[in-house]
Design a protein around this motif. Structure first.
Motif, PDB file in Angstrom:
ATOM      1  N   PRO A  86      -4.806   6.229   7.685  1.00  7.18           N
ATOM      2  CA  PRO A  86      -4.770   7.330   8.660  1.00  7.18           C
ATOM      3  C   PRO A  86      -4.907   6.787  10.079  1.00  7.18           C
ATOM      4  O   PRO A  86      -4.926   5.570  10.295  1.00  7.18           O
ATOM      5  CB  PRO A  86      -5.969   8.188   8.262  1.00  7.18           C
ATOM      6  N   THR A 114       5.010   6.679   7.656  1.00  6.29           N
ATOM      7  CA  THR A 114       3.909   6.159   8.457  1.00  6.29           C
ATOM      8  C   THR A 114       4.252   6.285   9.932  1.00  6.29           C
ATOM      9  O   THR A 114       5.336   5.897  10.362  1.00  6.29           O
ATOM     10  CB  THR A 114       3.638   4.682   8.112  1.00  6.29           C
ATOM     11  N   GLU A 195       0.367  10.813   5.799  1.00  9.22           N
ATOM     12  CA  GLU A 195       0.483  12.226   6.124  1.00  9.22           C
ATOM     13  C   GLU A 195       1.937  12.639   5.902  1.00  9.22           C
ATOM     14  O   GLU A 195       2.845  11.976   6.356  1.00  9.22           O
ATOM     15  CB  GLU A 195       0.105  12.480   7.592  1.00  9.22           C
ATOM     16  N   GLY A 196       2.152  13.713   5.172  1.00 11.62           N
ATOM     17  CA  GLY A 196       3.516  14.107   4.842  1.00 11.62           C
ATOM     18  C   GLY A 196       3.968  13.634   3.480  1.00 11.62           C
ATOM     19  O   GLY A 196       4.987  14.074   2.964  1.00 11.62           O
ATOM     20  N   ARG A 222      -6.449  15.061   2.876  1.00  9.02           N
ATOM     21  CA  ARG A 222      -6.222  14.018   3.855  1.00  9.02           C
ATOM     22  C   ARG A 222      -6.167  12.671   3.136  1.00  9.02           C
ATOM     23  O   ARG A 222      -6.654  12.526   2.016  1.00  9.02           O
ATOM     24  CB  ARG A 222      -7.351  13.991   4.893  1.00  9.02           C
ATOM     25  N   ILE A 223      -5.587  11.697   3.812  1.00  6.97           N
ATOM     26  CA  ILE A 223      -5.431  10.371   3.203  1.00  6.97           C
ATOM     27  C   ILE A 223      -6.770   9.833   2.725  1.00  6.97           C
ATOM     28  O   ILE A 223      -6.910   9.372   1.584  1.00  6.97           O
ATOM     29  CB  ILE A 223      -4.805   9.392   4.208  1.00  6.97           C
TER      30      ILE A 223
END
Length: 235
Positions: A86, A114, A195-196, A222-223
């Motif tokens: 993150p 990323t 993310e994504g 979240r990661i």
């Protein structure tokens, strides 16, 4: 508070050592150690030793140590996590938690989605965070933070190791399969995307290299949460 300090050259049979740099400054300026006090030293490779502070200067802390011991505080499962890290302000807590839980190796991954590749300076700071987390938690093995790999490199490298492979991604009945396989696993590897999420191509490439999909429930994490959840479940 436990007074533990990292010393990579800890003498196995005991002897005299000098704490320098960050460890010395932590002992002298933060913990305000005094001559004659007892502390614990560990080498990051599994050994620790009791020591007594013999003398202190502004920049160094001179200690005499007892022979080392090797208390076993590691999980039975060896876990390697590949994580699309993150943002930098959230990386420190991620590394702290993974170190405390007992993850053996962390590889930063650059995935298709990323946003920013981790810098060399960030990785160096995170390696220092590993030391601090080991000092706090009583762990004597440093979690290894490897150099950054692309997702394709990570999947290919992991396929050549004798380990069970998972990728955090939804799939029908994958959770039951992964949990069943985990029961007899001693070496495991799991990948957590950015993310994504992963792209379809990345998931396909992972599966071609022997990874199984591992869903983490109906919510989107979240990661750092996903990585900690996986580590806690596997270890």
């Amino acid at each position: 508070m436990t007074r533990r300090y990292y010393c990579s050259n800890l003498p196995s049979n005991g002897g005299n050592i000098v704490l320098v740099d960050a460890e010395a400054q932590h002992a002298i300026r933060v913990m305000r150690v005094k001559t004659g006090e007892s502390i614990t030293l560990f080498d990051g490779k599994g050994s620790e030793a009791e020591a007594v502070i013999e003398s202190i200067t502004r920049r160094e802390c001179f200690c005499s140590t007892q022979p080392t011991t090797q208390p076993d505080r590691e999980p039975q499962v060896s876990l390697h996590l590949g994580v699309a890290l993150p943002k930098p302000d959230r990386c420190r807590e991620l590394v702290e938690r993974l170190t405390e839980i007992g993850v053996k190796t962390l590889t930063p991954i650059v995935a298709a989605r990323t946003q920013r590749e981790p810098s060399a300076s960030l990785l160096e700071k995170l390696r220092r965070t590993v030391i601090e987390a080991c000092k706090q938690s009583g762990r004597n093995h440093l979690m290894e933070i490897q150099d950054t790999l692309t997702s394709s490199q990570f999947f290919a490298d992991a396929a050549h190791q004798d380990q069970l492979l998972w990728i955090a991604h939804p799939a029908d009945d994958a959770d039951q399969v992964a949990v069943a396989n985990r029961d007899d696993a001693t070496n495991c590897c799991a990948a957590v995307g950015p993310e994504g999420g992963w792209t379809e191509d990345e998931v396909g490439l992972a599966m071609q290299n022997g990874f199984q999909c591992l869903p983490l429930g109906k919510r989107i994490y979240r990661i750092e949460t996903a990585a900690v959840v996986i580590a806690a479940r596997m270890l």
